[in-house]
Write a protein that holds these residues in place. Structure first.
Motif, PDB file in Angstrom:
ATOM      1  N   LEU A 112      13.936  54.967  40.101  1.00 10.19           N
ATOM      2  CA  LEU A 112      14.792  55.942  41.061  1.00 10.19           C
ATOM      3  C   LEU A 112      16.201  55.466  41.008  1.00 10.19           C
ATOM      4  O   LEU A 112      16.552  54.291  41.164  1.00 10.19           O
ATOM      5  CB  LEU A 112      14.189  56.102  42.335  1.00 10.19           C
ATOM      6  N   TYR A 113      17.150  56.457  40.770  1.00  6.80           N
ATOM      7  CA  TYR A 113      18.582  56.309  40.648  1.00  6.80           C
ATOM      8  C   TYR A 113      19.265  56.602  41.682  1.00  6.80           C
ATOM      9  O   TYR A 113      19.457  58.009  41.779  1.00  6.80           O
ATOM     10  CB  TYR A 113      19.095  56.716  39.377  1.00  6.80           C
TER      11      TYR A 113
ATOM     12  N   TYR B 150      14.275  50.568  41.141  1.00  6.10           N
ATOM     13  CA  TYR B 150      15.230  51.295  41.904  1.00  6.10           C
ATOM     14  C   TYR B 150      16.816  50.771  41.813  1.00  6.10           C
ATOM     15  O   TYR B 150      16.943  49.487  41.664  1.00  6.10           O
ATOM     16  CB  TYR B 150      15.008  51.131  43.606  1.00  6.10           C
TER      17      TYR B 150
ATOM     18  N   ALA C  35      14.711  46.115  42.625  1.00  6.22           N
ATOM     19  CA  ALA C  35      15.845  46.965  42.844  1.00  6.22           C
ATOM     20  C   ALA C  35      17.086  46.117  42.660  1.00  6.22           C
ATOM     21  O   ALA C  35      17.004  44.923  42.712  1.00  6.22           O
ATOM     22  CB  ALA C  35      15.840  47.255  44.153  1.00  6.22           C
TER      23      ALA C  35
ATOM     24  N   PHE D 105       9.414  57.798  47.565  1.00  6.34           N
ATOM     25  CA  PHE D 105      10.126  56.520  47.415  1.00  6.34           C
ATOM     26  C   PHE D 105       9.083  55.440  46.843  1.00  6.34           C
ATOM     27  O   PHE D 105       9.453  54.794  45.854  1.00  6.34           O
ATOM     28  CB  PHE D 105      10.854  55.993  48.613  1.00  6.34           C
TER      29      PHE D 105
ATOM     30  N   TYR E 105       7.920  55.090  43.200  1.00  5.52           N
ATOM     31  CA  TYR E 105       8.685  54.486  41.865  1.00  5.52           C
ATOM     32  C   TYR E 105       8.344  53.029  41.756  1.00  5.52           C
ATOM     33  O   TYR E 105       7.846  52.324  42.601  1.00  5.52           O
ATOM     34  CB  TYR E 105       9.999  54.785  42.085  1.00  5.52           C
TER      35      TYR E 105
ATOM     36  N   LYS F  82       7.772  45.663  43.003  1.00  2.95           N
ATOM     37  CA  LYS F  82       8.888  46.510  42.812  1.00  2.95           C
ATOM     38  C   LYS F  82      10.229  45.809  42.523  1.00  2.95           C
ATOM     39  O   LYS F  82      10.375  44.937  43.476  1.00  2.95           O
ATOM     40  CB  LYS F  82       8.856  47.875  43.852  1.00  2.95           C
TER      41      LYS F  82
END
Length: 220
Positions: free
Chosen positions: A5-6, A97, A142, A91, A94, A140
């Motif tokens: 997710l961008y 991030y 980011a 959210f 994903y 996850k």
């Protein structure tokens, strides 16, 4: 299939935004390394999502601690809490991030904080435990790409910047592994060096993308 997710928080668009240009370099390098990963772009300045107003605060409190059911909420409360959970659910789906934002008045654009407010849902993204809150979004990763008009690193302004600091705290609270921030700064102080700063930042972004794709800690 893994997904990235961008998330962008800049209203100026790709042609005028230095951060978005750096972000595109990151995405291109990541896609080259991991073409199988699905990528979605989310522009917070065009996204319709709930704000933490009286209805949403009331709905969250009623459902969390006062024994209300969804049907017992007002129409406005129910509509907004459903949207909040839908955004959080998306959210959560994903694996990676990427956040791209500028420094505005020592912090991030307010729209980024408003977006993050929708992700703090007990039992879904974090849990209350005897040892304190525990993030549930494990495995996850980011990374934050941040542009700064001033020079913060190595100056008194460094301790005043709160946008990147809050984003990393918020994501870590939810259990997400946050990589080192990619910072491009000094644009307003050195207008003649803007192309050079952007070019260097793009190089760092490409390296960071490759390292994220391979699961290596980012060091730039």
């Amino acid at each position: 299939m893994e997904k990235l997710l961008y998330v962008t928080a800049n209203p100026k668009g790709l042609e005028k935004s230095k951060g978005l240009q750096i972000g595109e370099a990151f995405l291109e390098a990541f896609q080259k390394e991991r073409p199988e990963v699905e990528i979605k772009k989310m522009d917070l300045f065009t996204l319709d999502f709930p704000q933490m107003d009286a209805d949403l605060v009331s709905a969250r409190g009623k459902l969390a601690g006062y024994g209300y059911t969804l049907d017992q909420l007002s129409d406005a409360e129910r509509e907004k809490i459903i949207k909040m959970h839908a955004l959080a659910d998306e959210f959560i789906s994903y694996d990676y991030y990427v956040f791209v934002s500028p420094v505005w008045n020592l912090s991030s654009p307010a729209v980024l904080k408003a977006f993050l407010d929708n992700l703090f849902i007990a039992g879904k993204t974090f849990a209350h435990t005897p040892d304190g809150p525990k993030g549930l979004l494990k495995n996850k990763k980011a990374v934050h790409i941040q542009t700064r008009g001033g020079q913060y690193t190595g100056t008194p302004l460094q301790e005043m910047e709160s946008g990147d600091r809050y984003l990393k705290i918020a994501l870590s609270f939810l259990g997400i592994k946050v990589m080192d921030t990619l910072i491009a700064e000094g644009f307003d102080l050195n207008p003649q060096k803007v192309p050079e700063i952007i070019a260097k930042a793009k190089d760092h972004a490409r390296l960071a993308a490759k390292e994220l794709a391979k699961g290596i800690s980012i060091q730039v």
